[in-house]
Design a protein around this motif. Structure first.
Motif, PDB file in Angstrom:
ATOM      1  N   UNK A  13     -34.158  -9.786  -6.844  1.00  0.00           N
ATOM      2  CA  UNK A  13     -35.315 -10.136  -6.008  1.00  0.00           C
ATOM      3  C   UNK A  13     -35.045 -11.362  -5.134  1.00  0.00           C
ATOM      4  N   UNK A  14     -33.970 -12.091  -5.461  1.00  0.00           N
ATOM      5  CA  UNK A  14     -33.684 -13.299  -4.683  1.00  0.00           C
ATOM      6  C   UNK A  14     -32.642 -13.052  -3.586  1.00  0.00           C
ATOM      7  N   UNK A  15     -31.980 -11.891  -3.654  1.00  0.00           N
ATOM      8  CA  UNK A  15     -30.924 -11.606  -2.669  1.00  0.00           C
ATOM      9  C   UNK A  15     -31.427 -10.516  -1.730  1.00  0.00           C
ATOM     10  N   UNK A  16     -31.216 -10.703  -0.425  1.00  0.00           N
ATOM     11  CA  UNK A  16     -31.589  -9.566   0.431  1.00  0.00           C
ATOM     12  C   UNK A  16     -30.312  -8.878   0.927  1.00  0.00           C
ATOM     13  N   UNK A  17     -30.117  -7.695   0.415  1.00  0.00           N
ATOM     14  CA  UNK A  17     -28.955  -6.904   0.814  1.00  0.00           C
ATOM     15  C   UNK A  17     -29.223  -6.275   2.184  1.00  0.00           C
ATOM     16  N   UNK A  18     -28.177  -6.155   3.020  1.00  0.00           N
ATOM     17  CA  UNK A  18     -28.397  -5.520   4.326  1.00  0.00           C
ATOM     18  C   UNK A  18     -28.763  -4.046   4.145  1.00  0.00           C
ATOM     19  N   UNK A  19     -29.517  -3.479   5.103  1.00  0.00           N
ATOM     20  CA  UNK A  19     -29.847  -2.054   4.990  1.00  0.00           C
ATOM     21  C   UNK A  19     -28.566  -1.217   4.948  1.00  0.00           C
TER      22      UNK A  19
END
Ligand SMILES: Cc1cc2nc3c(=O)[nH]c(=O)nc-3n(C[C@H](O)[C@H](O)[C@H](O)COP(=O)(O)OP(=O)(O)OC[C@H]3O[C@@H](n4cnc5c(N)ncnc54)[C@H](O)[C@@H]3O)c2cc1C
Length: 168
Positions: A13-19
């Motif tokens: 929830x703390x990391x935003x992975x690229x689409x």
């Protein structure tokens, strides 16, 4: 009311992975996995390590569904309880279910070591508590089932004595 995952967000929830890029043309692989949660990702990792060509598909981003909600603990004592496990599966299959969780934890520990992942992995004591509404005999039944299933280091305590270990 704040939910647990809002107070203590998981790594996911703390990391935003690229689409993920869309699959726009025919591709070939030995194995195609649908779902890039922890199950699909681990399967892909193990297959790749063993020389397979893998395609991993997800309609969302990596680890963004149930995986994102994990509280991050691993156990070979299944959530439904050991007495219920024996009653549902029988003793032999209950042992296999426990063994599969033990194997999974060992695999995770091995991957952490091999990939040098800094994730605070630690083996700690596990506690099963009696909730106020639960029958007082529940823990005795669980202890009996645990011994039946081969857990030799389980004991009944009046109160936990290892909080210091958990907090260390
Ligand atoms: C609050 C909470 C706490 C938890 N705590 C723990 C814990 O401490 N320890 C533990 O071991 N487990 C815990 N769990 C359980 C654990 O999170 C799940 O068992 C695990 O994440 C499931 O992983 P998965 O890869 O099977 O599913 P998911 O993470 O849901 O991944 C499935 C993926 O498939 C994709 N998908 C689905 N259908 C399609 C489709 N048709 N096409 C393309 N993609 C698709 C989804 O987008 C998703 O990314 C917890 C669960 C919750 C809800």
């Amino acid at each position: 009311m704040q939910l647990h995952h809002q107070i203590n967000p998981s790594y996911w929830q703390t990391v935003s992975f690229p689409p993920l890029p869309a699959l726009r043309r025919d591709r070939s692989a030995d194995v195609c996995i649908v779902g890039a949660g922890i199950a699909g990702l681990t399967t892909a990792y193990v297959l790749l390590k063993n020389g397979f060509k893998v395609i991993l598909l997800d309609k969302d981003t990596l680890g963004n569904n149930e995986t994102a909600r994990t509280s991050g603990h691993l156990s070979n004592v299944l959530d439904e309880g050991l007495t219920q496990l024996i009653s549902t599966l029988g003793e032999e299959s209950a042992r296999k279910a426990i063994a599969s969780h033990t194997d999974a934890m060992e695999l995770i520990e091995k991957i952490i070591q091999e990939e040098k992942i800094d994730c605070d992995f630690k083996r700690v004591e596990g506690y099963l508590y009696l909730s106020p509404e639960t029958n007082k005999d529940y823990l005795n039944q669980e202890l009996h089932s645990a011994r039946k299933l081969g857990f030799s280091d389980v004991e009944l305590q009046a109160s936990p004595t290892h909080f210091a270990d958990l907090e260390a």
